[in-house]
Design a protein around this motif. Sequence first.
Motif, PDB file in Angstrom:
ATOM      1  N   ASP A  30       0.821  -1.202   0.000  1.00  0.00           N
ATOM      2  CA  ASP A  30       0.000   0.000   0.000  1.00  0.00           C
ATOM      3  C   ASP A  30       0.857   1.256   0.000  1.00  0.00           C
ATOM      4  N   ASP A  31       1.909   1.257   0.785  1.00  0.00           N
ATOM      5  CA  ASP A  31       2.756   2.449   0.913  1.00  0.00           C
ATOM      6  C   ASP A  31       3.833   2.546  -0.167  1.00  0.00           C
ATOM      7  N   TYR A  32       4.457   1.398  -0.510  1.00  0.00           N
ATOM      8  CA  TYR A  32       5.686   1.452  -1.315  1.00  0.00           C
ATOM      9  C   TYR A  32       5.582   0.786  -2.688  1.00  0.00           C
ATOM     10  N   GLY A  33       4.494   0.067  -2.966  1.00  0.00           N
ATOM     11  CA  GLY A  33       4.328  -0.530  -4.290  1.00  0.00           C
ATOM     12  C   GLY A  33       5.123  -1.801  -4.476  1.00  0.00           C
ATOM     13  N   ASN A  34       6.159  -1.761  -5.333  1.00  0.00           N
ATOM     14  CA  ASN A  34       7.022  -2.918  -5.598  1.00  0.00           C
ATOM     15  C   ASN A  34       8.050  -3.028  -4.474  1.00  0.00           C
ATOM     16  N   VAL A  35       8.015  -4.132  -3.745  1.00  0.00           N
ATOM     17  CA  VAL A  35       8.826  -4.214  -2.527  1.00  0.00           C
ATOM     18  C   VAL A  35       9.587  -5.533  -2.460  1.00  0.00           C
ATOM     19  N   PRO A  36      10.663  -5.587  -1.679  1.00  0.00           N
ATOM     20  CA  PRO A  36      11.336  -6.864  -1.440  1.00  0.00           C
ATOM     21  C   PRO A  36      10.358  -7.875  -0.845  1.00  0.00           C
ATOM     22  N   PHE A  37      10.464  -9.116  -1.295  1.00  0.00           N
ATOM     23  CA  PHE A  37       9.511 -10.135  -0.861  1.00  0.00           C
ATOM     24  C   PHE A  37      10.258 -11.402  -0.482  1.00  0.00           C
ATOM     25  N   TYR A  38       9.949 -11.926   0.699  1.00  0.00           N
ATOM     26  CA  TYR A  38      10.525 -13.197   1.125  1.00  0.00           C
ATOM     27  C   TYR A  38       9.633 -13.804   2.200  1.00  0.00           C
ATOM     28  N   THR A  39       9.590 -15.115   2.258  1.00  0.00           N
ATOM     29  CA  THR A  39       8.779 -15.812   3.255  1.00  0.00           C
ATOM     30  C   THR A  39       9.615 -16.733   4.133  1.00  0.00           C
ATOM     31  N   GLU A  40      10.932 -16.745   3.896  1.00  0.00           N
ATOM     32  CA  GLU A  40      11.853 -17.500   4.741  1.00  0.00           C
ATOM     33  C   GLU A  40      13.019 -16.591   5.094  1.00  0.00           C
ATOM     34  N   ASN A  41      13.511 -16.722   6.297  1.00  0.00           N
ATOM     35  CA  ASN A  41      14.535 -15.799   6.799  1.00  0.00           C
ATOM     36  C   ASN A  41      15.959 -16.265   6.512  1.00  0.00           C
ATOM     37  N   ASN A  42      16.138 -17.043   5.471  1.00  0.00           N
ATOM     38  CA  ASN A  42      17.478 -17.551   5.149  1.00  0.00           C
ATOM     39  C   ASN A  42      18.098 -16.823   3.973  1.00  0.00           C
ATOM     40  N   VAL A  43      17.594 -15.614   3.681  1.00  0.00           N
ATOM     41  CA  VAL A  43      18.118 -14.806   2.580  1.00  0.00           C
ATOM     42  C   VAL A  43      18.717 -13.530   3.158  1.00  0.00           C
ATOM     43  N   THR A  44      19.903 -13.165   2.711  1.00  0.00           N
ATOM     44  CA  THR A  44      20.517 -11.940   3.194  1.00  0.00           C
ATOM     45  C   THR A  44      19.858 -10.728   2.545  1.00  0.00           C
ATOM     46  N   VAL A  45      20.026  -9.576   3.153  1.00  0.00           N
ATOM     47  CA  VAL A  45      19.368  -8.362   2.681  1.00  0.00           C
ATOM     48  C   VAL A  45      19.730  -8.062   1.233  1.00  0.00           C
ATOM     49  N   GLU A  46      21.008  -8.208   0.893  1.00  0.00           N
ATOM     50  CA  GLU A  46      21.435  -7.842  -0.462  1.00  0.00           C
ATOM     51  C   GLU A  46      20.934  -8.828  -1.526  1.00  0.00           C
TER      52      GLU A  46
END
Length: 498
Positions: free
Chosen positions: A158-174
Amino acid sequence: MKSKYFTFLAVFITSFFFSCTDDVEEEVYDKYQADEFYSTPEGADVALAAVYAQVAGNWGGLGYAGADNGWYDLNSMSADEQVIPHRNTGDWQLDFARLYKHEWLPSDLIVNNTWNWLYQAVFSANLAVEQLENAEASQAKISEAKVLRAFFYYLLMDDYGNVPFYTENNVTVEELPQASRQEVYDFVVSELEENVPNLSDTKDGEYYGRFNKWAGYALLAKVYLNAEVYTGTAQWQNCLNAIEELEAGGFSLHPGTANEASPNGYQYYELFGDRLPADETILAMFATANVVSRNIYTIRSLSGPHAMALFGVSGWNGTIVPQRFYDNYSDADIRKVQFLVGEQPGGVTYTPQVNSLDNPGADPYAGVRNIKFYPATPLDGGGASNDFPIFRYADFMLMKAECYVRLGNASAAKPLVDAIRERAGLSALEGDPSLEDIYDERAFELNWEGHRRQDMIRFGTFLNANEFRGESEEYRELFPIPTSALDANPNLEQNPGY
């Protein structure tokens, strides 16, 4: 009284305490495997409580509402219902005026705070889903964690449109991939349609402040209501269907009767007090000042001596209601009682007109003030203990009316709008409601509850000129991806215009 919700939170606090002291009593967790723990009702509630703790507002821009410099301010002060002017005495940062004037930048504090909070919340939700699924916990608890995660992704798209998406916490930010708004919308709808039917149908009690089935359908209705903004394809009938599912929970309008014992003189204002009434409240954010969250909104609005005279604590002399917004209310409307102008206790006189938001700024007592959230105890100069209504039934009655009008059935919308007007002390509409009637009624009924920016975008008024700026460019309907997020992740592409 909030004892049952305290019990839920106490599970989380106790768990946190033990996790911080396992170097002293390591054998405590040696007795239990993690999966065994999270498979129990108590363990499942620990996992969920950690996520609900993200909803509660706190300093540093954390949470849905209650404190400052976060999601609530970003979405409320970019609309037309409230703003904190910089004062010509030097008080108050310029961030709020920049929001109202649509001059925010990717490096701005509140834009960053909201982004960081929402991704912190997504991380917590992902962790809860993993813990509960690995433990083979009850499907209702797994679904509750997934609905919470969908809630946070809904706020992000709603606020930002196209956003980073992940459902598991095993991915680094970059490495986080950026999903389109359409893809996030599809995920949110799919998660809600699959999981909401599994939620508890218990109202109030231990589910006060939690997603039960009715709050889940409320969230799904909100997503469908704004589907055309998110995807280009309207979903009015699906929104109606979700609201009809919600109505099976048996909600009704709380009375608006005059009552000297009620905040601001009417039972209506009990909807914004300590324990929110179960007849109309669908989902609330729990707050007890200095324990769990807080609610700063009245104390932030009133001046120091005025709040001291009323409540025995100093106010912040901050948030005001723009005069145009205030002037739209009828004097017969009980909802106008929340606004204060003229001479007040403490030797303060508020004037409706504000001549400047930033340069040189407003006079110290310029601007209409708001006491919708009349402070509930315990309270101090840092806030009060009013819970916050995330979803309440009046909102969904007006949403239902809007869907009817957009689908060409305005006569079905009339009794819904009239019921809300009549509770407020106004007469019924003379004819069937127009979209403009519903838009206005949403402003009168839902001001300061975090819905206005979304409504203005959906009705096509968000970019209109106001008394402090000209017409905004279309790209302002989305906030920018923060500069810090772009620096941390080369996969991200900035929203157009920034």
